[in-house]
Design a protein around this motif. Structure first.
Motif, PDB file in Angstrom:
ATOM      1  N   SER A  33      16.297  54.713  -1.350  1.00  0.00           N
ATOM      2  CA  SER A  33      16.111  53.979  -2.597  1.00  0.00           C
ATOM      3  C   SER A  33      14.668  53.511  -2.751  1.00  0.00           C
ATOM      4  O   SER A  33      13.894  53.478  -1.805  1.00  0.00           O
ATOM      5  N   MET A  34      14.343  53.129  -3.980  1.00  0.00           N
ATOM      6  CA  MET A  34      12.981  52.663  -4.272  1.00  0.00           C
ATOM      7  C   MET A  34      12.668  51.368  -3.526  1.00  0.00           C
ATOM      8  O   MET A  34      11.545  51.150  -3.104  1.00  0.00           O
ATOM      9  N   THR A  35      13.672  50.503  -3.352  1.00  0.00           N
ATOM     10  CA  THR A  35      13.398  49.246  -2.666  1.00  0.00           C
ATOM     11  C   THR A  35      13.114  49.475  -1.193  1.00  0.00           C
ATOM     12  O   THR A  35      12.281  48.784  -0.609  1.00  0.00           O
ATOM     13  N   LEU A  36      13.776  50.463  -0.597  1.00  0.00           N
ATOM     14  CA  LEU A  36      13.522  50.758   0.810  1.00  0.00           C
ATOM     15  C   LEU A  36      12.132  51.341   0.989  1.00  0.00           C
ATOM     16  O   LEU A  36      11.385  50.914   1.871  1.00  0.00           O
ATOM     17  N   THR A  37      11.760  52.294   0.153  1.00  0.00           N
ATOM     18  CA  THR A  37      10.424  52.878   0.277  1.00  0.00           C
ATOM     19  C   THR A  37       9.353  51.852  -0.064  1.00  0.00           C
ATOM     20  O   THR A  37       8.276  51.870   0.518  1.00  0.00           O
ATOM     21  N   GLY A  38       9.646  50.948  -0.992  1.00  0.00           N
ATOM     22  CA  GLY A  38       8.684  49.912  -1.352  1.00  0.00           C
ATOM     23  C   GLY A  38       8.488  48.879  -0.257  1.00  0.00           C
ATOM     24  O   GLY A  38       7.439  48.259  -0.155  1.00  0.00           O
ATOM     25  N   SER A  39       9.493  48.698   0.584  1.00  0.00           N
ATOM     26  CA  SER A  39       9.365  47.718   1.651  1.00  0.00           C
ATOM     27  C   SER A  39       8.795  48.324   2.931  1.00  0.00           C
ATOM     28  O   SER A  39       8.424  47.587   3.845  1.00  0.00           O
ATOM     29  N   LEU A  40       8.714  49.637   3.013  1.00  0.00           N
ATOM     30  CA  LEU A  40       8.162  50.278   4.202  1.00  0.00           C
ATOM     31  C   LEU A  40       6.665  50.030   4.337  1.00  0.00           C
ATOM     32  O   LEU A  40       6.170  49.815   5.437  1.00  0.00           O
ATOM     33  N   VAL A  41       5.957  50.055   3.235  1.00  0.00           N
ATOM     34  CA  VAL A  41       4.502  49.883   3.278  1.00  0.00           C
ATOM     35  C   VAL A  41       4.114  48.493   3.774  1.00  0.00           C
ATOM     36  O   VAL A  41       3.297  48.381   4.698  1.00  0.00           O
ATOM     37  N   PRO A  42       4.666  47.416   3.225  1.00  0.00           N
ATOM     38  CA  PRO A  42       4.299  46.093   3.753  1.00  0.00           C
ATOM     39  C   PRO A  42       4.665  45.910   5.229  1.00  0.00           C
ATOM     40  O   PRO A  42       3.934  45.244   5.966  1.00  0.00           O
ATOM     41  N   VAL A  43       5.767  46.493   5.664  1.00  0.00           N
ATOM     42  CA  VAL A  43       6.154  46.377   7.067  1.00  0.00           C
ATOM     43  C   VAL A  43       5.136  47.092   7.952  1.00  0.00           C
ATOM     44  O   VAL A  43       4.703  46.563   8.979  1.00  0.00           O
TER      45      VAL A  43
ATOM     46  N   VAL B  40       1.953  47.868   7.238  1.00  0.00           N
ATOM     47  CA  VAL B  40       0.660  47.174   7.188  1.00  0.00           C
ATOM     48  C   VAL B  40       0.745  45.844   7.936  1.00  0.00           C
ATOM     49  O   VAL B  40      -0.198  45.451   8.631  1.00  0.00           O
ATOM     50  N   GLY B  41       1.878  45.171   7.830  1.00  0.00           N
ATOM     51  CA  GLY B  41       2.065  43.916   8.558  1.00  0.00           C
ATOM     52  C   GLY B  41       2.034  44.116  10.066  1.00  0.00           C
ATOM     53  O   GLY B  41       1.476  43.293  10.800  1.00  0.00           O
ATOM     54  N   ALA B  42       2.618  45.216  10.537  1.00  0.00           N
ATOM     55  CA  ALA B  42       2.596  45.507  11.970  1.00  0.00           C
ATOM     56  C   ALA B  42       1.168  45.717  12.455  1.00  0.00           C
ATOM     57  O   ALA B  42       0.783  45.231  13.526  1.00  0.00           O
ATOM     58  N   VAL B  43       0.362  46.413  11.662  1.00  0.00           N
ATOM     59  CA  VAL B  43      -1.048  46.618  12.014  1.00  0.00           C
ATOM     60  C   VAL B  43      -1.763  45.271  12.057  1.00  0.00           C
ATOM     61  O   VAL B  43      -2.536  44.990  12.993  1.00  0.00           O
ATOM     62  N   ALA B  44      -1.506  44.425  11.078  1.00  0.00           N
ATOM     63  CA  ALA B  44      -2.170  43.123  11.021  1.00  0.00           C
ATOM     64  C   ALA B  44      -1.793  42.246  12.210  1.00  0.00           C
ATOM     65  O   ALA B  44      -2.656  41.565  12.786  1.00  0.00           O
ATOM     66  N   VAL B  45      -0.527  42.274  12.601  1.00  0.00           N
ATOM     67  CA  VAL B  45      -0.087  41.463  13.743  1.00  0.00           C
ATOM     68  C   VAL B  45      -0.783  41.907  15.019  1.00  0.00           C
ATOM     69  O   VAL B  45      -1.293  41.080  15.789  1.00  0.00           O
ATOM     70  N   VAL B  46      -0.837  43.210  15.249  1.00  0.00           N
ATOM     71  CA  VAL B  46      -1.489  43.709  16.463  1.00  0.00           C
ATOM     72  C   VAL B  46      -2.988  43.413  16.424  1.00  0.00           C
ATOM     73  O   VAL B  46      -3.585  43.067  17.445  1.00  0.00           O
ATOM     74  N   LEU B  47      -3.596  43.519  15.253  1.00  0.00           N
ATOM     75  CA  LEU B  47      -5.016  43.189  15.124  1.00  0.00           C
ATOM     76  C   LEU B  47      -5.263  41.724  15.465  1.00  0.00           C
ATOM     77  O   LEU B  47      -6.193  41.395  16.215  1.00  0.00           O
ATOM     78  N   LEU B  48      -4.430  40.834  14.944  1.00  0.00           N
ATOM     79  CA  LEU B  48      -4.585  39.410  15.233  1.00  0.00           C
ATOM     80  C   LEU B  48      -4.336  39.099  16.708  1.00  0.00           C
ATOM     81  O   LEU B  48      -5.025  38.254  17.293  1.00  0.00           O
ATOM     82  N   LEU B  49      -3.364  39.778  17.312  1.00  0.00           N
ATOM     83  CA  LEU B  49      -3.138  39.594  18.749  1.00  0.00           C
ATOM     84  C   LEU B  49      -4.357  40.027  19.552  1.00  0.00           C
ATOM     85  O   LEU B  49      -4.743  39.364  20.524  1.00  0.00           O
ATOM     86  N   GLY B  50      -4.976  41.128  19.150  1.00  0.00           N
ATOM     87  CA  GLY B  50      -6.176  41.594  19.829  1.00  0.00           C
ATOM     88  C   GLY B  50      -7.339  40.627  19.669  1.00  0.00           C
ATOM     89  O   GLY B  50      -8.080  40.361  20.625  1.00  0.00           O
ATOM     90  N   LEU B  51      -7.503  40.086  18.465  1.00  0.00           N
ATOM     91  CA  LEU B  51      -8.567  39.108  18.241  1.00  0.00           C
ATOM     92  C   LEU B  51      -8.333  37.839  19.052  1.00  0.00           C
ATOM     93  O   LEU B  51      -9.263  37.282  19.635  1.00  0.00           O
ATOM     94  N   ALA B  52      -7.083  37.393  19.096  1.00  0.00           N
ATOM     95  CA  ALA B  52      -6.764  36.193  19.874  1.00  0.00           C
ATOM     96  C   ALA B  52      -7.030  36.427  21.352  1.00  0.00           C
ATOM     97  O   ALA B  52      -7.572  35.555  22.043  1.00  0.00           O
ATOM     98  N   ASN B  53      -6.686  37.604  21.842  1.00  0.00           N
ATOM     99  CA  ASN B  53      -6.929  37.936  23.242  1.00  0.00           C
ATOM    100  C   ASN B  53      -8.426  37.945  23.537  1.00  0.00           C
ATOM    101  O   ASN B  53      -8.862  37.432  24.570  1.00  0.00           O
TER     102      ASN B  53
END
Length: 64
Positions: free
Chosen positions: A2-12, A14-27
């Motif tokens: 569905s459109m809602t599933l494909t629409g929610s895949l992108v934020p998830v 990108v969010g995963a990339v952002a979380v790992v980036l922030l963890l790396g910066l904190a480290n």
């Protein structure tokens, strides 16, 4: 898929990339181990690749 599933895949993805980036910066800022920084950097690159694939898939899905 569905459109809602494909629409929610992108934020998830990108969010995963952002979380790992922030963890790396904190480290880095707290003087963590270099090995952990390397692992986080490799994970970030892999997640960025996956995020690009997800974005391309969603663009393809919505144009079909």
């Amino acid at each position: 898929m569905s459109m809602t599933l494909t629409g929610s895949l992108v934020p998830v993805a990108v969010g995963a990339v952002a979380v790992v980036l922030l963890l790396g910066l904190a480290n880095m800022l707290r003087g963590g181990s270099a090995g952990t920084s390397q692992k986080l950097m490799r994970l970030r690159v892999i997640l960025q690749f996956v995020a690009i694939l997800v974005i391309l898939f969603v663009m393809w899905w919505r144009s079909a």
